[in-house]
Design an enzyme around this catalytic site. Sequence first.
Site, PDB file in Angstrom:
ATOM      1  N   THR A  11       0.846  -1.196   0.000  1.00  0.00           N
ATOM      2  CA  THR A  11       0.000   0.000   0.000  1.00  0.00           C
ATOM      3  C   THR A  11       0.882   1.247   0.000  1.00  0.00           C
ATOM      4  OG1 THR A  11      -1.722  -1.210   1.178  1.00  0.00           O
ATOM      5  CG2 THR A  11      -1.835   1.196   1.270  1.00  0.00           C
ATOM      6  N   GLN A  46       0.840  -9.673  -6.075  1.00  0.00           N
ATOM      7  CA  GLN A  46       0.340 -11.053  -6.179  1.00  0.00           C
ATOM      8  C   GLN A  46       1.156 -11.893  -7.147  1.00  0.00           C
ATOM      9  OE1 GLN A  46      -1.746 -12.433  -4.217  1.00  0.00           O
ATOM     10  NE2 GLN A  46      -2.782 -10.699  -3.258  1.00  0.00           N
ATOM     11  N   GLY A  90       6.131  -8.307   1.482  1.00  0.00           N
ATOM     12  CA  GLY A  90       6.681  -9.528   2.077  1.00  0.00           C
ATOM     13  C   GLY A  90       5.645 -10.585   2.428  1.00  0.00           C
ATOM     14  N   CYS A 128      -9.710  -7.311   1.700  1.00  0.00           N
ATOM     15  CA  CYS A 128     -10.144  -5.928   1.974  1.00  0.00           C
ATOM     16  C   CYS A 128     -11.642  -5.771   1.775  1.00  0.00           C
ATOM     17  CB  CYS A 128      -9.471  -4.954   1.021  1.00  0.00           C
ATOM     18  SG  CYS A 128      -7.730  -5.129   0.946  1.00  0.00           S
TER      19      CYS A 128
HETATM   20  N1  PLP Z   1      -1.863  -4.799  -4.124  1.00  0.00           N
HETATM   21  C1  PLP Z   1      -2.397  -5.998  -4.302  1.00  0.00           C
HETATM   22  C2  PLP Z   1      -2.582  -6.535  -5.676  1.00  0.00           C
HETATM   23  C3  PLP Z   1      -2.805  -6.758  -3.189  1.00  0.00           C
HETATM   24  O1  PLP Z   1      -3.341  -7.969  -3.372  1.00  0.00           O
HETATM   25  C4  PLP Z   1      -2.616  -6.221  -1.900  1.00  0.00           C
HETATM   26  C5  PLP Z   1      -3.063  -6.964  -0.710  1.00  0.00           C
HETATM   27  O2  PLP Z   1      -3.880  -7.844  -0.769  1.00  0.00           O
HETATM   28  C6  PLP Z   1      -2.038  -4.945  -1.780  1.00  0.00           C
HETATM   29  C7  PLP Z   1      -1.676  -4.265  -2.908  1.00  0.00           C
HETATM   30  C8  PLP Z   1      -1.801  -4.342  -0.429  1.00  0.00           C
HETATM   31  O3  PLP Z   1      -0.739  -5.008   0.164  1.00  0.00           O
HETATM   32  P1  PLP Z   1      -0.217  -4.676   1.651  1.00  0.00           P
HETATM   33  O4  PLP Z   1      -1.084  -5.471   2.548  1.00  0.00           O
HETATM   34  O5  PLP Z   1       1.180  -5.144   1.662  1.00  0.00           O
HETATM   35  O6  PLP Z   1      -0.336  -3.223   1.835  1.00  0.00           O
END
Ligand code: PLP
Length: 382
Positions: A69, A179, A200, A327
Amino acid sequence: MIYLDYNATTPLSDGVKKSIIENLDNFYNPSSIYSESKKMLQKIQEARKDIAELIRAFPEQIIFTGCSTESNNSVINHCVLNSKIDTPHIIVSSVEHPAILTAAEYYNKIRDVKMTVIPVDAKGNIDIDDICFAITEDTVLVSVMLANNEIGNIYPVASIAKKVHSVNNNIMVHTDATQAIGKMRVDVNELEVDFLTFSGHKFYAPKGVGGLYVRNPEDFMPFIYGGHQEKEKRAGTENTISIIAMGQAAREAAYEEREDKIFHQIKSMRDRAEDVILKRIPGCHVLGDKNNRICNTSCICFDGLNGIEICMLMNNLDFCISSGSACNSITLSPSHVMKAMGINAIPIRMSIGKYTTQEEIDKFCKALQITINKLKKMKGMI
Ligand code: PLP
């Protein structure tokens, strides 16, 4: 519990656990001057090298962050605020993670940023020409994910980057590879991207650590200001233990890719599960592009049934699956990915990983059949 939700997060690998335990007492601040601190800094640099090798980058092109994020937000921040254009324009796909879509909407509010959202077809695929048509004189960024978290589709990022750069080499191309890492080969040179995001906890390292590949790091505008860490590109004392653990996870991912076994094993379990489910349960459909997906993801919808109800009943039988992205699991309406594909249904998502066994998959297929029958009876559908 049988865990089949690897796209939400992965367990720590055995090697990662070992690395964390070995470093638990290594609390030294890597920026301090004494020798123990220098050792920590050295370990961070080794992790940087391991991550860089996994995605075929140079170590100095990797900036450690707190998560995907943050990396995604950093890219939008850089492209928008670094631009001399009064009304910078960004192009994103309609199936990006909220870490791109919501961040883009935010910049749209605080600065006069224009945004074009590229549609997808019923299989979740993008037409590259739509991206090219959307480019304007003001376009500063094109962001298209490498693999989708809900349906698993792989997007043609290399072709997109090539086309975009051929129109205007100053337009930055970003891919969110959250992913994709650990599930397919990733090569930043083949992809020709300017930025690439990773996290990670999606490839067997801990939560709270991620990173960003930046083709030209010297030009990069930081998102977080403060100390001198990460060559002043991301301030804040490093999450040393997790960065070192992510380096270990990257080494394991690189080894698995070289051995070329695990992707096939995971894909064959996923494909077999889908075959069994489609054969045994009437009225179900695999969503996404079956011929162009990451190896571990299966998104299935059932006529007249809500994926959230299915997930809850499956949870009572000790299975962890989700209804799309983690989410979105609290909302009761179809996700933005489903809506973008024109699907007015909430599916289930099974996403598996290197610790999934065939026995678990067989149990899952059986339990799913029982659950769907039960739900159909409850709803008077049979
Ligand atoms: N981008 C994608 C494609 C994701 O699947 C996710 C989490 O599911 C994120 C971003 C966000 O990842 P993080 O939890 O490391 O912020």
